[in-house]
Design a protein around this motif. Sequence first.
Motif, mmCIF file in Angstrom:
data_model
loop_
_atom_site.group_PDB
_atom_site.id
_atom_site.type_symbol
_atom_site.label_atom_id
_atom_site.label_comp_id
_atom_site.label_asym_id
_atom_site.label_seq_id
_atom_site.Cartn_x
_atom_site.Cartn_y
_atom_site.Cartn_z
ATOM 1 N N VAL A 70 0.835 -1.184 0.000
ATOM 2 C CA VAL A 70 0.000 0.000 0.000
ATOM 3 C C VAL A 70 0.877 1.243 0.000
ATOM 4 N N SER A 71 0.463 2.248 -0.761
ATOM 5 C CA SER A 71 1.190 3.514 -0.778
ATOM 6 C C SER A 71 1.273 4.052 0.637
ATOM 7 N N SER A 72 2.397 4.650 0.946
ATOM 8 C CA SER A 72 2.605 5.082 2.318
ATOM 9 C C SER A 72 2.449 6.575 2.541
ATOM 10 N N TRP A 73 2.284 7.379 1.467
ATOM 11 C CA TRP A 73 2.199 8.822 1.640
ATOM 12 C C TRP A 73 1.029 9.426 0.878
ATOM 13 N N LEU A 74 0.537 10.530 1.421
ATOM 14 C CA LEU A 74 -0.363 11.412 0.705
ATOM 15 C C LEU A 74 0.513 12.529 0.162
ATOM 16 N N ASP A 83 8.057 3.243 -4.680
ATOM 17 C CA ASP A 83 8.304 2.891 -6.080
ATOM 18 C C ASP A 83 8.135 4.075 -7.033
ATOM 19 N N ALA A 84 7.577 5.198 -6.551
ATOM 20 C CA ALA A 84 7.387 6.383 -7.393
ATOM 21 C C ALA A 84 8.640 7.239 -7.495
ATOM 22 N N PHE A 85 9.706 6.853 -6.776
ATOM 23 C CA PHE A 85 10.899 7.692 -6.704
ATOM 24 C C PHE A 85 12.137 6.931 -7.165
ATOM 25 N N VAL A 86 13.085 7.696 -7.718
ATOM 26 C CA VAL A 86 14.300 7.077 -8.252
ATOM 27 C C VAL A 86 15.498 7.247 -7.331
ATOM 28 N N SER A 87 15.445 8.237 -6.426
ATOM 29 C CA SER A 87 16.560 8.413 -5.494
ATOM 30 C C SER A 87 16.078 9.092 -4.221
ATOM 31 N N SER A 88 16.915 9.003 -3.187
ATOM 32 C CA SER A 88 16.587 9.629 -1.909
ATOM 33 C C SER A 88 17.862 10.132 -1.259
ATOM 34 N N GLU A 89 17.691 11.086 -0.349
ATOM 35 C CA GLU A 89 18.814 11.652 0.387
ATOM 36 C C GLU A 89 18.303 12.169 1.725
ATOM 37 N N PRO A 90 19.190 12.344 2.693
ATOM 38 C CA PRO A 90 18.755 12.857 3.989
ATOM 39 C C PRO A 90 18.273 14.304 3.873
ATOM 40 N N PRO A 91 17.570 14.797 4.889
ATOM 41 C CA PRO A 91 17.110 16.191 4.838
ATOM 42 C C PRO A 91 18.281 17.162 4.737
ATOM 43 N N ALA A 92 17.998 18.342 4.198
ATOM 44 C CA ALA A 92 19.025 19.369 4.027
ATOM 45 C C ALA A 92 19.553 19.827 5.379
ATOM 46 N N GLU A 93 20.787 20.283 5.383
ATOM 47 C CA GLU A 93 21.412 20.823 6.596
ATOM 48 C C GLU A 93 20.558 21.977 7.131
ATOM 49 N N GLY A 94 20.259 21.957 8.421
ATOM 50 C CA GLY A 94 19.482 23.022 9.051
ATOM 51 C C GLY A 94 17.983 22.932 8.831
ATOM 52 N N ALA A 95 17.505 21.834 8.253
ATOM 53 C CA ALA A 95 16.067 21.662 8.016
ATOM 54 C C ALA A 95 15.337 21.486 9.345
ATOM 55 N N PRO A 96 14.054 21.820 9.379
ATOM 56 C CA PRO A 96 13.278 21.590 10.608
ATOM 57 C C PRO A 96 13.349 20.123 11.035
ATOM 58 N N GLU A 97 13.193 19.891 12.338
ATOM 59 C CA GLU A 97 13.347 18.534 12.873
ATOM 60 C C GLU A 97 12.296 17.551 12.365
ATOM 61 N N PHE A 98 11.203 18.063 11.812
ATOM 62 C CA PHE A 98 10.156 17.169 11.322
ATOM 63 C C PHE A 98 10.331 16.833 9.836
ATOM 64 N N PHE A 99 11.384 17.335 9.194
ATOM 65 C CA PHE A 99 11.675 16.962 7.811
ATOM 66 C C PHE A 99 12.343 15.598 7.806
ATOM 67 N N GLY A 100 11.862 14.733 6.923
ATOM 68 C CA GLY A 100 12.457 13.414 6.763
ATOM 69 C C GLY A 100 13.270 13.353 5.483
ATOM 70 N N THR A 101 13.285 12.208 4.898
ATOM 71 C CA THR A 101 14.039 11.954 3.677
ATOM 72 C C THR A 101 13.521 12.811 2.524
ATOM 73 N N ARG A 102 14.437 13.241 1.660
ATOM 74 C CA ARG A 102 14.058 13.926 0.423
ATOM 75 C C ARG A 102 14.143 12.918 -0.719
ATOM 76 N N TYR A 103 13.120 12.919 -1.556
ATOM 77 C CA TYR A 103 13.042 11.973 -2.660
ATOM 78 C C TYR A 103 13.009 12.726 -3.982
ATOM 79 N N THR A 104 13.491 12.073 -5.028
ATOM 80 C CA THR A 104 13.417 12.607 -6.378
ATOM 81 C C THR A 104 12.639 11.617 -7.232
ATOM 82 N N ASP A 105 11.648 12.145 -7.976
ATOM 83 C CA ASP A 105 10.856 11.256 -8.828
ATOM 84 C C ASP A 105 11.483 11.145 -10.215
ATOM 85 N N GLY A 106 10.866 10.375 -11.085
ATOM 86 C CA GLY A 106 11.396 10.127 -12.415
ATOM 87 C C GLY A 106 11.488 11.363 -13.293
ATOM 88 N N GLN A 107 10.735 12.402 -12.993
ATOM 89 C CA GLN A 107 10.772 13.646 -13.755
ATOM 90 C C GLN A 107 11.754 14.652 -13.154
#
Length: 175
Positions: free
Chosen positions: A28-32, A128-152
């Motif tokens: 099941v998809s995990s995000w809205l 499965d909708a994303f091709v890559s991921s990386e940790p949150p940016a330096e200095g991001a709010p504490e509630f920011f999680g992983t950053r993802y990049t989609d196929g576009q």
Amino acid sequence: MANREALRELQTRLASRLQAAKAEGSNVSSWLAVETAGERYLLPLGHAGEIFPWNGVQAVPYTHPWFLGVANLRGSLMGVVDLGGLAGTAVARTEQSLADSSLLAMNPALEVNSALLVDRLLGLRGTDAFVSSEPPAEGAPEFFGTRYTDGQGALWQELNLQAMAQSQAFLSIGV
């Protein structure tokens, strides 16, 4: 009226997709997926609640600009937070732009009576909708999680609504 019907149709489609995925036993998809202030965010389905059309709020004085006020949503008084403003990307809002926005109530299990203002609902997403991921940016709010990049090549920021609901930045609405 058409806006409410479109929102109701989206909610019905999302609910039927979730039911079909559960029945098939598939992952099941995990995000809205939402967009606000020109940024794309992934909100965990387990942290999200009901979706409402924008119907105005009662302003509260002496609060941060991202705290828009309070609204009566299906009999519950909820604080309304401009997600883009809280995340650091404030935009000027007009009555016209707000008319096309939605309020996403946070899951009652998070024990905060809050709803997030989002500009657009973009459906459900899974890893499965994303091709890559990386940790949150330096200095991001504490509630920011992983950053993802989609196929576009579009960048998506995962948000942990439970961490947001417990963060000092979110809880301290007064200026």
